[in-house]
Design an enzyme around this catalytic site. Structure first.
Site, PDB file in Angstrom:
ATOM      1  CD  GLU A 192      -2.979  -1.022   2.330  1.00  0.00           C
ATOM      2  OE1 GLU A 192      -2.904  -0.094   3.161  1.00  0.00           O
ATOM      3  OE2 GLU A 192      -3.893  -1.866   2.348  1.00  0.00           O
ATOM      4  CD  GLU A 234      -3.353  -5.858   3.996  1.00  0.00           C
ATOM      5  OE1 GLU A 234      -4.192  -5.031   4.416  1.00  0.00           O
ATOM      6  OE2 GLU A 234      -2.129  -5.645   4.005  1.00  0.00           O
TER       7      GLU A 234
END
Length: 462
Positions: free
Chosen positions: A168, A367
């Site tokens: 991320e 995720e």
């Protein structure tokens, strides 16, 4: 039992974690300080209940037990991250042998239990000394990261085939340089653009280094939190708002990491507003050569936007929010504990986009998960009955299954997270794990979802 949703052979069932959020042992084993250790010392009030990262889930001491638990619930893969400040305290120079021993032990233990390690190199945890040099604003720090990546490939590449440069990478940009929710708490879009750009240069240099290592069967990629930007309506103004939102929050990393170049429209917007980063000769070719082999996709919630209601403050700092307003869709389904919308079809929309616009790159859900506060309320006979989490996973998996049936190149599903862990600002407020962790004793207890995922993994479907 009939399996309605059968997944492809060798599908990756597992979970994801990060070093700072599970390891603990912040002052042990020769670890240097990272920005979280430092910020917590400086401003503990910025952390939920004033709880810092010193002990977290204590994976550093309990990894053997945790890996046994992963095996018991059918994991065949597990994503971890290496703490740069543990492996190379200070971020440069001498490798810390205690850290090498620890990570070797974890990797070997995973392999001994038929769980393939997926290793990520950077999960928000910049060594403090390098942050003080400017962090990702500095080209020197990019060089230090490249040296760290090479060291990791050299140390662990004989057993680890799946590598990821960043998790991320938009988050340190948003949190640290735009919206003040991570250290160094800067609000400056031009510096944010520089951080984002250097992160991609660091990714490309690590990819280049990886390819000279010739790791047999090795793949290197990046993990992006892709959040579809849905417009309020088909009005051209709403559509434009959603397109620009997508440029800032998704395509700013997705395009360079998968296509090897930035979207022209994003460059134009930054140029027009005087926010372009400093680049160097040769960067274009570097990015082109540094495309990912594999893409991890983190998906939690959609983003819904509409055209601006009001003009931005001409005296305020430049922000992506100059181009859109967030939109609360009536009747949306919410995870009320986290304040996030639950929209399972988003996972399908992401995969179709990758198939149609990004060469159907090999990908997996790296995720997905549901954070819930005070989970103890749902305990019966010593087990947390997290039916809401089972439903959350199941409904997302149905959409992922549909995407795979339609030809999307999705190889697996990892839940965030294995066990309850410390979260950046929220400490232990929201729990995400298959296993609950008693914060005092560190004891692990499977939740109902742990038994459910074991069955799913064993049947390769549900």
């Amino acid at each position: 039992m009939t399996i309605h949703y059968k997944f492809p052979k060798d599908f990756w069932w597992g979970s994801a974690t990060s070093a700072t959020q599970i390891e603990g042992a912040t002052d042990e084993g020769g670890k240097g300080k990272n920005i979280w250790d430092h910020w917590y010392e400086k401003e503990p009030n910025r952390f939920f209940d004033n709880v810092g990262p010193e002990s977290t889930s204590d994976f550093y001491h309990r990894y053997k037990e945790d890996i046994q638990l992963m095996k018991e619930i059918g994991h065949n893969t597990f994503r971890m991250s290496i703490s740069w400040s543990r492996l190379i305290p200070g971020g440069r120079g001498e490798v810390n042998q205690e850290a090498v021993t620890f990570y070797n032990n974890v990797i070997d233990e995973l392999i001994a239990n038929d769980i393939e390690p997926f290793v990520n190199l950077f999960h928000f945890d910049m060594p403090l000394e390098l942050q003080e040099e400017g962090g990702w604003e500095s080209r020197e720090v990019v060089s230090a990261y490249t040296a760290y990546a090479k060291e990791a490939f050299h140390l662990f590449g004989d057993r680890v085939q799946k590598w990821f440069t960043f998790n991320e990478p938009i988050v340190p940009v948003e949190g640290g340089y735009l919206y003040d929710f991570h250290y160094p708490n800067v609000v400056d879009a031009r510096r944010a653009a520089q951080v984002a750009y250097h992160t991609m240069i660091a990714h490309a240099k690590a990819v280049e280094a990886f390819r000279t290592c010739n790791i047999a069967g090795g793949q290197i990629g990046i993990i992006l939190n892709l959040t579809p930007s849905y417009p309020r309506s088909n009005n051209p103004a709403d559509l434009k708002a959603s397109r620009i939102t997508d440029l800032f929050f998704n395509r700013s990393f997705l395009d360079p990491s998968v296509l090897g170049e930035y979207p022209a429209e994003l460059i134009d917007i930054l140029r027009e507003h005087g926010q372009l980063p400093v680049t160097e000769k040769g960067d274009k070719a570097l990015l082109k050569a540094g495309v990912a082999d594999i893409l991890g996709v983190n998906y939690y919630q959609p983003r819904r936007v509409k055209a601006k209601e009001h003009l931005p403050n001409p005296y305020g700092p430049f922000m992506p929010d100059w181009f859109f307003d967030n939109y609360e869709m009536p009747g949306r389904k919410m995870n009320k504990y986290r304040g996030w919308e639950i929209y399972e079809k988003g996972i399908y929309d992401i995969m179709i986009n990758l198939k149609e616009n990004y060469g159907n790159i090999e990908s997996f859900i790296s995720e997905n998960g549901m954070g819930v506060q005070d989970e103890g309320r749902f305990e019966q006979d010593g087990e947390i009955q997290d039916d809401y989490r089972i439903e959350f996973i199941r409904e997302h998996l149905k959409w992922l299954h549909k995407a795979i049936e339609e030809g999307c190149n999705a190889k697996g599903y990892h839940l965030w997270s294995t066990m309850d862990n410390w979260s950046w600002m929220n400490a232990y407020k929201n729990r995400y794990g298959f296993f609950s962790v008693d914060i005092e004793t560190k004891q692990r207890t499977p939740k109902k979802s742990a038994h459910w995922i074991k069955e799913v993994s064993e049947n390769n479907g549900f």
